[in-house]
Design a protein around this motif. Sequence first.
Motif, PDB file in Angstrom:
ATOM      1  N   ARG A  58      33.815  87.533  12.432  1.00 26.23           N
ATOM      2  CA  ARG A  58      32.613  86.792  12.042  1.00 26.23           C
ATOM      3  C   ARG A  58      31.484  87.122  13.023  1.00 26.23           C
ATOM      4  O   ARG A  58      31.652  87.022  14.229  1.00 26.23           O
ATOM      5  N   ALA A  59      30.346  87.500  12.486  1.00 29.03           N
ATOM      6  CA  ALA A  59      29.231  87.887  13.348  1.00 29.03           C
ATOM      7  C   ALA A  59      28.672  86.704  14.122  1.00 29.03           C
ATOM      8  O   ALA A  59      28.361  86.818  15.315  1.00 29.03           O
ATOM      9  N   ASN A  60      28.557  85.544  13.470  1.00 29.34           N
ATOM     10  CA  ASN A  60      27.863  84.423  14.108  1.00 29.34           C
ATOM     11  C   ASN A  60      28.593  83.085  13.990  1.00 29.34           C
ATOM     12  O   ASN A  60      27.987  82.032  14.207  1.00 29.34           O
ATOM     13  N   LEU A  61      29.872  83.119  13.657  1.00 30.52           N
ATOM     14  CA  LEU A  61      30.640  81.879  13.527  1.00 30.52           C
ATOM     15  C   LEU A  61      31.975  82.006  14.252  1.00 30.52           C
ATOM     16  O   LEU A  61      32.692  82.995  14.085  1.00 30.52           O
ATOM     17  N   ALA A  62      32.310  81.003  15.041  1.00 25.61           N
ATOM     18  CA  ALA A  62      33.626  80.917  15.677  1.00 25.61           C
ATOM     19  C   ALA A  62      34.456  79.954  14.847  1.00 25.61           C
ATOM     20  O   ALA A  62      34.279  78.739  14.936  1.00 25.61           O
ATOM     21  N   VAL A  63      35.342  80.491  14.026  1.00 24.83           N
ATOM     22  CA  VAL A  63      36.099  79.661  13.087  1.00 24.83           C
ATOM     23  C   VAL A  63      37.549  79.559  13.534  1.00 24.83           C
ATOM     24  O   VAL A  63      38.053  80.377  14.301  1.00 24.83           O
ATOM     25  N   SER A  64      38.213  78.515  13.040  1.00 22.34           N
ATOM     26  CA  SER A  64      39.619  78.309  13.363  1.00 22.34           C
ATOM     27  C   SER A  64      40.299  77.660  12.164  1.00 22.34           C
ATOM     28  O   SER A  64      39.647  77.334  11.164  1.00 22.34           O
ATOM     29  N   SER A  65      41.595  77.443  12.281  1.00 19.44           N
ATOM     30  CA  SER A  65      42.336  76.842  11.175  1.00 19.44           C
ATOM     31  C   SER A  65      41.859  75.429  10.870  1.00 19.44           C
ATOM     32  O   SER A  65      41.981  74.958   9.737  1.00 19.44           O
ATOM     33  N   SER A  66      41.321  74.741  11.844  1.00 19.71           N
ATOM     34  CA  SER A  66      40.830  73.373  11.624  1.00 19.71           C
ATOM     35  C   SER A  66      39.325  73.316  11.402  1.00 19.71           C
ATOM     36  O   SER A  66      38.806  72.277  10.985  1.00 19.71           O
ATOM     37  N   HIS A  67      38.629  74.415  11.697  1.00 16.25           N
ATOM     38  CA  HIS A  67      37.169  74.473  11.496  1.00 16.25           C
ATOM     39  C   HIS A  67      36.835  75.820  10.855  1.00 16.25           C
ATOM     40  O   HIS A  67      36.353  76.736  11.513  1.00 16.25           O
ATOM     41  N   SER A  68      37.111  75.903   9.562  1.00 18.43           N
ATOM     42  CA  SER A  68      36.966  77.180   8.864  1.00 18.43           C
ATOM     43  C   SER A  68      35.516  77.606   8.701  1.00 18.43           C
ATOM     44  O   SER A  68      35.243  78.763   8.345  1.00 18.43           O
ATOM     45  N   ASN A  69      34.574  76.688   8.950  1.00 17.65           N
ATOM     46  CA  ASN A  69      33.153  77.025   8.883  1.00 17.65           C
ATOM     47  C   ASN A  69      32.512  77.107  10.260  1.00 17.65           C
ATOM     48  O   ASN A  69      31.292  77.230  10.379  1.00 17.65           O
ATOM     49  N   GLY A  70      33.328  77.021  11.306  1.00 12.77           N
ATOM     50  CA  GLY A  70      32.802  77.083  12.664  1.00 12.77           C
ATOM     51  C   GLY A  70      32.047  75.816  13.044  1.00 12.77           C
ATOM     52  O   GLY A  70      32.219  74.759  12.426  1.00 12.77           O
ATOM     53  N   SER A  71      31.219  75.921  14.068  1.00  7.16           N
ATOM     54  CA  SER A  71      30.391  74.786  14.482  1.00  7.16           C
ATOM     55  C   SER A  71      29.267  74.635  13.477  1.00  7.16           C
ATOM     56  O   SER A  71      28.528  75.578  13.199  1.00  7.16           O
ATOM     57  N   GLU A  72      29.136  73.446  12.924  1.00  8.44           N
ATOM     58  CA  GLU A  72      28.164  73.219  11.861  1.00  8.44           C
ATOM     59  C   GLU A  72      26.974  72.423  12.375  1.00  8.44           C
ATOM     60  O   GLU A  72      26.928  71.987  13.514  1.00  8.44           O
ATOM     61  N   GLY A  73      25.986  72.240  11.492  1.00  8.55           N
ATOM     62  CA  GLY A  73      24.826  71.437  11.831  1.00  8.55           C
ATOM     63  C   GLY A  73      23.721  72.242  12.486  1.00  8.55           C
ATOM     64  O   GLY A  73      23.601  73.458  12.324  1.00  8.55           O
ATOM     65  N   GLU A  74      22.914  71.544  13.266  1.00  8.12           N
ATOM     66  CA  GLU A  74      21.724  72.138  13.869  1.00  8.12           C
ATOM     67  C   GLU A  74      22.058  73.299  14.790  1.00  8.12           C
ATOM     68  O   GLU A  74      21.338  74.302  14.835  1.00  8.12           O
ATOM     69  N   TYR A  75      23.154  73.171  15.528  1.00  2.00           N
ATOM     70  CA  TYR A  75      23.529  74.241  16.463  1.00  2.00           C
ATOM     71  C   TYR A  75      23.734  75.556  15.724  1.00  2.00           C
ATOM     72  O   TYR A  75      23.173  76.593  16.112  1.00  2.00           O
ATOM     73  N   ALA A  76      24.520  75.521  14.667  1.00  2.00           N
ATOM     74  CA  ALA A  76      24.801  76.735  13.905  1.00  2.00           C
ATOM     75  C   ALA A  76      23.542  77.268  13.231  1.00  2.00           C
ATOM     76  O   ALA A  76      23.316  78.489  13.190  1.00  2.00           O
ATOM     77  N   ASP A  77      22.729  76.387  12.713  1.00  2.00           N
ATOM     78  CA  ASP A  77      21.503  76.818  12.030  1.00  2.00           C
ATOM     79  C   ASP A  77      20.537  77.503  12.989  1.00  2.00           C
ATOM     80  O   ASP A  77      19.931  78.524  12.660  1.00  2.00           O
ATOM     81  N   ASN A  78      20.409  76.953  14.188  1.00  2.00           N
ATOM     82  CA  ASN A  78      19.460  77.503  15.155  1.00  2.00           C
ATOM     83  C   ASN A  78      19.893  78.850  15.728  1.00  2.00           C
ATOM     84  O   ASN A  78      19.044  79.649  16.143  1.00  2.00           O
ATOM     85  N   LEU A  79      21.206  79.087  15.763  1.00  2.00           N
ATOM     86  CA  LEU A  79      21.714  80.290  16.430  1.00  2.00           C
ATOM     87  C   LEU A  79      22.343  81.294  15.468  1.00  2.00           C
ATOM     88  O   LEU A  79      23.046  82.198  15.904  1.00  2.00           O
ATOM     89  N   LYS A  80      22.055  81.165  14.195  1.00  2.00           N
ATOM     90  CA  LYS A  80      22.704  82.031  13.202  1.00  2.00           C
ATOM     91  C   LYS A  80      22.310  83.500  13.348  1.00  2.00           C
ATOM     92  O   LYS A  80      23.004  84.379  12.831  1.00  2.00           O
ATOM     93  N   ASP A  81      21.202  83.779  14.027  1.00  2.00           N
ATOM     94  CA  ASP A  81      20.769  85.167  14.205  1.00  2.00           C
ATOM     95  C   ASP A  81      21.385  85.819  15.439  1.00  2.00           C
ATOM     96  O   ASP A  81      21.085  86.986  15.740  1.00  2.00           O
ATOM     97  N   TYR A  82      22.219  85.082  16.159  1.00  2.00           N
ATOM     98  CA  TYR A  82      22.871  85.604  17.355  1.00  2.00           C
ATOM     99  C   TYR A  82      24.361  85.812  17.095  1.00  2.00           C
ATOM    100  O   TYR A  82      24.979  85.046  16.346  1.00  2.00           O
ATOM    101  N   SER A  83      24.923  86.817  17.741  1.00  2.00           N
ATOM    102  CA  SER A  83      26.370  86.999  17.652  1.00  2.00           C
ATOM    103  C   SER A  83      27.067  85.857  18.392  1.00  2.00           C
ATOM    104  O   SER A  83      26.446  85.139  19.185  1.00  2.00           O
ATOM    105  N   VAL A  84      28.358  85.696  18.146  1.00  2.00           N
ATOM    106  CA  VAL A  84      29.105  84.619  18.803  1.00  2.00           C
ATOM    107  C   VAL A  84      29.116  84.825  20.324  1.00  2.00           C
ATOM    108  O   VAL A  84      28.994  83.861  21.084  1.00  2.00           O
ATOM    109  N   LEU A  85      29.236  86.062  20.772  1.00  2.00           N
ATOM    110  CA  LEU A  85      29.208  86.314  22.217  1.00  2.00           C
ATOM    111  C   LEU A  85      27.834  85.987  22.799  1.00  2.00           C
ATOM    112  O   LEU A  85      27.739  85.433  23.906  1.00  2.00           O
ATOM    113  N   GLN A  86      26.767  86.275  22.076  1.00  2.00           N
ATOM    114  CA  GLN A  86      25.437  85.887  22.530  1.00  2.00           C
ATOM    115  C   GLN A  86      25.307  84.365  22.577  1.00  2.00           C
ATOM    116  O   GLN A  86      24.735  83.805  23.524  1.00  2.00           O
TER     117      GLN A  86
END
Length: 279
Positions: A58-86
């Motif tokens: 995943r380029a911009n989402l850290a997903v897991s078996s319990s969070h298949s959409n990664g971190s959601e909400g404002e955090y994910a929206d604001n940082l969607k243009d960055y890679s997970v390592l960034q």
Amino acid sequence: MSPISIADSNNSSSTAHVEDDPLAAVNFDLSAAKAPVTAQRKQAVDAEAYIERPSIARANLAVSSSHSNGSEGEYADNLKDYSVLQQHVLFWDRDSDGTITPFETYRGFRDIGFSILFSILAALIINGGFSYVTRIAYSYIPDPFFRVYVGSIHLAKHGSDSGVYDREGRFVPQAFEDMFARWDTNNEGALSGAQLFNLIRGNRLAVDPFGWSAAVFEFGTTWLLLQKDGKVSKEDLRQTYDGSIFWRIREARQSGKGWDKGFGLRDLVDLGRHKLKSL
């Protein structure tokens, strides 16, 4: 998930549900008798039951078996243009200029509760170790201010790591799930200090002292920051990979509630007192 049909020896088909028995859909060996490590270090064969195509990074989402959409909400929206390592390092880029100075590294570690001495040490290790390798994307001349460059942070990926970040800084869900399948031997959804040490030791590559040292610093720091009853939870570790937990910790500390996890100097003193009383 739709059932998977597996042909039997009579060419008829039987149906197996991955949710009930993930191994039922596997018609090849997962371990080799002459290589016992392949049996000792298990794989998360059921990852696809919870995560769509977990082997694809995943380029911009850290997903897991319990969070298949990664971190959601404002955090994910604001940082969607960055890679997970960034995303992992952006907490330290305080002025959002795309670089992290030694002082910003120091401030970031102080904000999440580390001591002055440890924060200075972290700045020396991180900026000293990763400034030039990220700078080289822009110039072969070393940065005189030892800044780390967010745009090329993938160049700071080192050997002997967990493999959860790929070489471009994306997040590999299968590698994250495998990490817990292999090292969370008690199936607690958490890793103890000893299990993290086994993880570091198990990921060592030959002739890679820099990678070994970096892994010890990274996972050691993670345990000091996040441990609760001696263990780091899977969800806290997932949020460490995408950096969201650093903002949570700072917010908790600034709100006055404080951060109720980690191992600090007070814990060390209490541990010493307990040991002395037991003598």
